[in-house]
Design a protein around this motif. Sequence first.
Motif, mmCIF file in Angstrom:
data_model
loop_
_atom_site.group_PDB
_atom_site.id
_atom_site.type_symbol
_atom_site.label_atom_id
_atom_site.label_comp_id
_atom_site.label_asym_id
_atom_site.label_seq_id
_atom_site.Cartn_x
_atom_site.Cartn_y
_atom_site.Cartn_z
ATOM 1 N N LYS A 1 0.815 -1.684 -0.328
ATOM 2 C CA LYS A 1 0.337 -0.250 -0.410
ATOM 3 C C LYS A 1 1.285 1.033 0.015
ATOM 4 O O LYS A 1 0.550 2.132 0.011
ATOM 5 N N ARG A 2 1.953 1.210 -0.115
ATOM 6 C CA ARG A 2 2.987 2.391 -0.219
ATOM 7 C C ARG A 2 3.575 2.483 -1.981
ATOM 8 O O ARG A 2 3.453 1.744 -2.567
ATOM 9 N N SER A 3 3.496 3.529 -1.686
ATOM 10 C CA SER A 3 3.891 4.192 -3.028
ATOM 11 C C SER A 3 5.536 4.264 -3.321
ATOM 12 O O SER A 3 6.311 3.808 -2.506
ATOM 13 N N ARG A 4 5.753 3.911 -4.427
ATOM 14 C CA ARG A 4 7.390 3.905 -4.883
ATOM 15 C C ARG A 4 8.203 4.601 -4.562
ATOM 16 O O ARG A 4 9.080 3.998 -4.078
ATOM 17 N N ARG A 5 8.122 5.425 -4.762
ATOM 18 C CA ARG A 5 8.287 6.740 -3.761
ATOM 19 C C ARG A 5 9.101 6.752 -2.127
ATOM 20 O O ARG A 5 10.393 6.849 -1.459
ATOM 21 N N ASP A 6 7.688 6.389 -1.197
ATOM 22 C CA ASP A 6 7.981 5.998 0.301
ATOM 23 C C ASP A 6 9.200 4.770 0.256
ATOM 24 O O ASP A 6 9.790 4.563 0.820
ATOM 25 N N LEU A 7 8.859 3.828 -1.099
ATOM 26 C CA LEU A 7 9.734 2.122 -0.703
ATOM 27 C C LEU A 7 10.643 3.051 -0.887
ATOM 28 O O LEU A 7 12.077 2.275 -0.679
ATOM 29 N N ALA A 8 11.580 3.527 -1.857
ATOM 30 C CA ALA A 8 12.570 4.251 -2.432
ATOM 31 C C ALA A 8 13.208 4.430 -0.281
ATOM 32 O O ALA A 8 14.412 5.139 -0.949
ATOM 33 N N GLU A 9 12.331 4.820 -0.097
ATOM 34 C CA GLU A 9 13.023 5.795 1.212
ATOM 35 C C GLU A 9 13.209 5.278 2.667
ATOM 36 O O GLU A 9 14.224 4.708 2.692
ATOM 37 N N VAL A 10 12.709 4.230 2.225
ATOM 38 C CA VAL A 10 12.607 2.659 3.244
ATOM 39 C C VAL A 10 13.582 1.990 2.973
ATOM 40 O O VAL A 10 15.093 1.674 4.011
ATOM 41 N N ARG A 11 14.197 2.002 1.728
ATOM 42 C CA ARG A 11 15.358 0.979 1.460
ATOM 43 C C ARG A 11 16.644 1.932 1.744
ATOM 44 O O ARG A 11 17.494 1.250 1.837
ATOM 45 N N ASN A 12 16.407 3.265 1.361
ATOM 46 C CA ASN A 12 17.374 3.742 1.731
ATOM 47 C C ASN A 12 17.683 4.347 3.033
ATOM 48 O O ASN A 12 18.931 4.109 3.352
ATOM 49 N N THR A 13 16.890 4.437 4.207
ATOM 50 C CA THR A 13 16.891 4.518 5.330
ATOM 51 C C THR A 13 16.318 3.586 6.474
ATOM 52 O O THR A 13 17.364 3.796 7.598
ATOM 53 N N SER A 14 15.778 2.923 6.403
ATOM 54 C CA SER A 14 15.146 1.899 7.159
ATOM 55 C C SER A 14 15.710 0.655 7.056
ATOM 56 O O SER A 14 15.867 -0.363 8.214
#
Length: 225
Positions: free
Chosen positions: A71-84
């Motif tokens: 349910k998360r946007s592609r932009r959100d997922l990119a941020e998750v990959r980079n920070t979490s």
Amino acid sequence: MILLENLSKSYEVAGETLTVLKNITLRIADGEFVSVMGPSGSGKSTLMHILGCLDLPTSGSYILDEEDVAKRSRRDLAEVRNTSIGFVFQNFHLLPRMSAVRNVELPMVYAGVRKAERRARARALLEQVGLADRIKHLPNELSGGQKQRVAIARALANQPRLLLADEPTGALDQTTGLEIMALFESLHQAGMTIVVITHDPDVAKQAGRIIRLVDGVIQGEEGGE
């Protein structure tokens, strides 16, 4: 921290459907150290790609930190990959023309960390992994074990809560591989959640829990509470 429920992943290959993961249900607690073990073609790397938000399941759900990844946007997922999430790969994936310290800095550049802070953090991380005297060396001036230590430092650059390692000792000799696993254990003791994908029993047993994956199905577990 991680909850997979009836998760499957399929691909279309030459007009046919190839199902790589089949109804996987798995829970990984915050701070746990888990290995996923299985032979080549068992679906281990596909599972890691989904855990790392690099791919999405075909069916079922992946809940990360109580949020449905689908349910998360592609932009959100990119941020998750980079920070979490931090990633460690078998072949290191270091940029050959950048020094060790600049390789470690790179994720922080994308995260918008200021130069002075990212340089200080990169130096501290390289010291943490035992490479304080190698910060200016290029990858081709480092041994395999040293390259993997740089890769681990880079994976930690943005202070992730989850570390994913795909065959992290596959390109190393046995002694160096055990040294890398000891480094993972020290990170785990400091509170990090770690998932290691491997086909090597000696590597797998370093974790607190072993998940056995065969033909895309979890066939058993060892360890854990």
